[in-house]
Motif scaffolding. Structure first.
Motif, PDB file in Angstrom:
ATOM      1  N   ALA A 163      34.635   3.921  29.186  1.00 29.12           N
ATOM      2  CA  ALA A 163      35.017   5.297  29.508  1.00 29.12           C
ATOM      3  C   ALA A 163      34.494   5.702  30.881  1.00 29.12           C
ATOM      4  O   ALA A 163      35.190   6.383  31.651  1.00 29.12           O
ATOM      5  CB  ALA A 163      34.486   6.248  28.442  1.00 29.12           C
ATOM      6  N   GLN A 220      37.592  11.355  27.775  1.00 27.42           N
ATOM      7  CA  GLN A 220      38.227  10.763  28.951  1.00 27.42           C
ATOM      8  C   GLN A 220      39.734  10.583  28.764  1.00 27.42           C
ATOM      9  O   GLN A 220      40.399   9.991  29.615  1.00 27.42           O
ATOM     10  CB  GLN A 220      37.579   9.408  29.272  1.00 27.42           C
ATOM     11  N   GLY A 221      40.253  11.069  27.643  1.00 27.12           N
ATOM     12  CA  GLY A 221      41.688  10.989  27.388  1.00 27.12           C
ATOM     13  C   GLY A 221      42.154   9.631  26.915  1.00 27.12           C
ATOM     14  O   GLY A 221      43.356   9.322  26.982  1.00 27.12           O
ATOM     15  N   LEU A 222      41.239   8.802  26.408  1.00 29.85           N
ATOM     16  CA  LEU A 222      41.598   7.469  25.945  1.00 29.85           C
ATOM     17  C   LEU A 222      42.015   7.499  24.482  1.00 29.85           C
ATOM     18  O   LEU A 222      41.418   8.202  23.661  1.00 29.85           O
ATOM     19  CB  LEU A 222      40.425   6.508  26.126  1.00 29.85           C
ATOM     20  N   SER A 223      43.040   6.721  24.149  1.00 33.56           N
ATOM     21  CA  SER A 223      43.520   6.631  22.772  1.00 33.56           C
ATOM     22  C   SER A 223      42.740   5.574  22.001  1.00 33.56           C
ATOM     23  O   SER A 223      42.259   4.587  22.581  1.00 33.56           O
ATOM     24  CB  SER A 223      45.011   6.268  22.769  1.00 33.56           C
ATOM     25  N   ALA A 261      41.356   0.475  30.247  1.00 33.95           N
ATOM     26  CA  ALA A 261      40.191   0.922  29.486  1.00 33.95           C
ATOM     27  C   ALA A 261      40.459   0.842  27.987  1.00 33.95           C
ATOM     28  O   ALA A 261      39.589   0.443  27.208  1.00 33.95           O
ATOM     29  CB  ALA A 261      39.818   2.349  29.884  1.00 33.95           C
ATOM     30  N   GLU A 262      41.664   1.210  27.579  1.00 37.81           N
ATOM     31  CA  GLU A 262      42.024   1.135  26.164  1.00 37.81           C
ATOM     32  C   GLU A 262      42.085  -0.318  25.692  1.00 37.81           C
ATOM     33  O   GLU A 262      41.713  -0.628  24.554  1.00 37.81           O
ATOM     34  CB  GLU A 262      43.360   1.843  25.922  1.00 37.81           C
ATOM     35  N   CYS A 305      36.647   4.104  33.597  1.00 39.14           N
ATOM     36  CA  CYS A 305      37.905   4.830  33.729  1.00 39.14           C
ATOM     37  C   CYS A 305      37.685   6.145  34.476  1.00 39.14           C
ATOM     38  O   CYS A 305      38.464   6.510  35.364  1.00 39.14           O
ATOM     39  CB  CYS A 305      38.499   5.077  32.349  1.00 39.14           C
ATOM     40  N   LYS A 306      36.619   6.850  34.137  1.00 37.00           N
ATOM     41  CA  LYS A 306      36.305   8.125  34.769  1.00 37.00           C
ATOM     42  C   LYS A 306      36.060   7.959  36.270  1.00 37.00           C
ATOM     43  O   LYS A 306      36.464   8.800  37.080  1.00 37.00           O
ATOM     44  CB  LYS A 306      35.074   8.744  34.100  1.00 37.00           C
ATOM     45  N   THR A 355      42.220   1.513  35.090  1.00 38.39           N
ATOM     46  CA  THR A 355      43.201   2.491  34.634  1.00 38.39           C
ATOM     47  C   THR A 355      42.944   2.855  33.175  1.00 38.39           C
ATOM     48  O   THR A 355      42.181   2.185  32.467  1.00 38.39           O
ATOM     49  CB  THR A 355      44.623   1.933  34.758  1.00 38.39           C
ATOM     50  N   LYS A 356      43.602   3.895  32.727  1.00 39.01           N
ATOM     51  CA  LYS A 356      43.491   4.324  31.332  1.00 39.01           C
ATOM     52  C   LYS A 356      43.967   3.216  30.395  1.00 39.01           C
ATOM     53  O   LYS A 356      43.315   2.929  29.372  1.00 39.01           O
ATOM     54  CB  LYS A 356      44.316   5.591  31.115  1.00 39.01           C
ATOM     55  N   THR A 357      45.075   2.563  30.736  1.00 42.82           N
ATOM     56  CA  THR A 357      45.612   1.489  29.894  1.00 42.82           C
ATOM     57  C   THR A 357      44.637   0.326  29.796  1.00 42.82           C
ATOM     58  O   THR A 357      44.420  -0.246  28.724  1.00 42.82           O
ATOM     59  CB  THR A 357      46.956   0.983  30.453  1.00 42.82           C
TER      60      THR A 357
END
Length: 326
Positions: free
Chosen positions: A100, A295-298, A113-114, A103-104, A109-111
């Motif tokens: 996280a 952090q907006g991660l799924s 990080a997930e 990513c922050k 990227t968010k993808t």
């Protein structure tokens, strides 16, 4: 229906606590004692150093050393090696927290990080080898076997998810932000305060789910489900106490691991312990959620990765036990 379920659940919990206060308090006190004596002293320093690592240039060093294998093998940026290393050394939820942070800070990227969440968040070697092997099993060798199984399972999971078409690796989407203008003292203060908060909510989740697990045992819910499973799988050599340990571990992993070790030693107990450790329990999943959701991660990939690595870990544990332990 969902509205009534959401309303019924807390009412049932309050009723259970009021009906069996002594058991609830005892379970909570034992969990809190475990947190104070073991979790916080061992985890807090790692939390602080993992936060500092992201902003101190450690991720850049890791990127130079391991960068060539990150994208082709795991489909993530070179800097993501920081989360993998810290996750394997320090255990959950530090791997997820580091992902996280990366990513922050724009280092992945968010993808990515997930994707990273699917395999950077396992139990620490100190817990698996020292606590599970050395204390619960009184056998460090089984702790080493379990940690190797977990690590191999996580790496396999990372490769599978990293090569998925949905991962969408692209260097162009990564934007590294400089942190050189932030003083070291400010970084330390920020790392300590945020890590203290993280350690607090981790302890809160452990205590809460330990009480939930005890209530489910006290009112016979877990024993009843275990009995039904025993009727189905009894011929496979799995008994009610095995399923009780698994179900307790599904909620709070340390309780399940301890109960499994109390049931004896052998290949069956080793595989059950491996399942519980790899799944990690609802308590750990909530810890991860608290670290990554802001952090907006799924968590969809994370849960999928946990299911896959749990299956891999059980299979690898079974094979290694037959090959090296018998």
């Amino acid at each position: 229906m969902k509205k009534y379920f959401v309303l019924l659940l807390p009412l049932a919990g309050i009723f259970a606590l009021l009906s069996a206060p002594d058991d609830a308090v005892l379970a909570g006190a034992n969990a809190l004692d475990f947190c104070i004596k073991t979790i916080i002293p061992s985890l807090l320093p790692f939390l602080v150093f993992s936060s500092l690592a992201v902003y101190s240039g450690f991720s850049d060093i890791c990127a130079r050393i391991f960068g060539k294998i990150m994208q082709p093998v795991f489909g993530v940026s070179a800097e993501c090696s920081t989360a993998i290393i810290l996750g394997f050394i320090s255990g959950f939820p530090i791997g997820a927290k580091t992902a996280a942070e990366l990513c922050k800070s724009g280092k992945c990227t968010k993808t990515q990080a997930e994707t990273l969440l699917t395999f950077c968040n396992g139990a620490s070697p100190a817990f698996v080898i020292g606590t599970v092997g050395g204390i619960f099993w009184n056998d460090v060798k089984i702790g080493v076997l379990l940690f190797i199984s977990q690590s191999a399972a996580l790496i396999l999971t990372g490769i599978i998810f990293g090569r998925s078409k949905t991962n969408g690796f692209s260097y162009e989407t990564i934007k590294n932000e400089s942190t050189s203008n932030v003083s070291f003292l400010s970084s330390v203060v920020s790392a300590v305060t945020s890590s203290a908060l993280t350690a607090l909510y981790i302890s809160a989740f452990i205590v809460f789910f330990a009480v939930i697990s005890e209530m489910l045992m006290h009112y016979g819910i877990i024993p009843y489900i275990a009995k039904m499973l025993n009727l189905i799988f009894g011929k496979a050599g799995l008994y009610q106490n095995d399923f009780e340990a698994l179900l307790c571990g599904f909620v709070e992993f340390s309780t399940g691991v301890k109960n499994t070790a109390a049931g004896g030693s052998g290949i069956k107990q080793a595989v059950i312990t491996s399942l519980i450790l790899s799944w990690s329990g609802l308590s750990v999943h909530c810890q991860v959620a608290a670290a990554v959701i802001p952090q907006g991660l799924s968590l969809k990939k994370y849960i999928g990765g946990k299911v896959l690595s749990t299956l891999f870990s059980a299979i690898i544990t079974y094979a290694l036990y037959i090959l090296f332990y018998r």
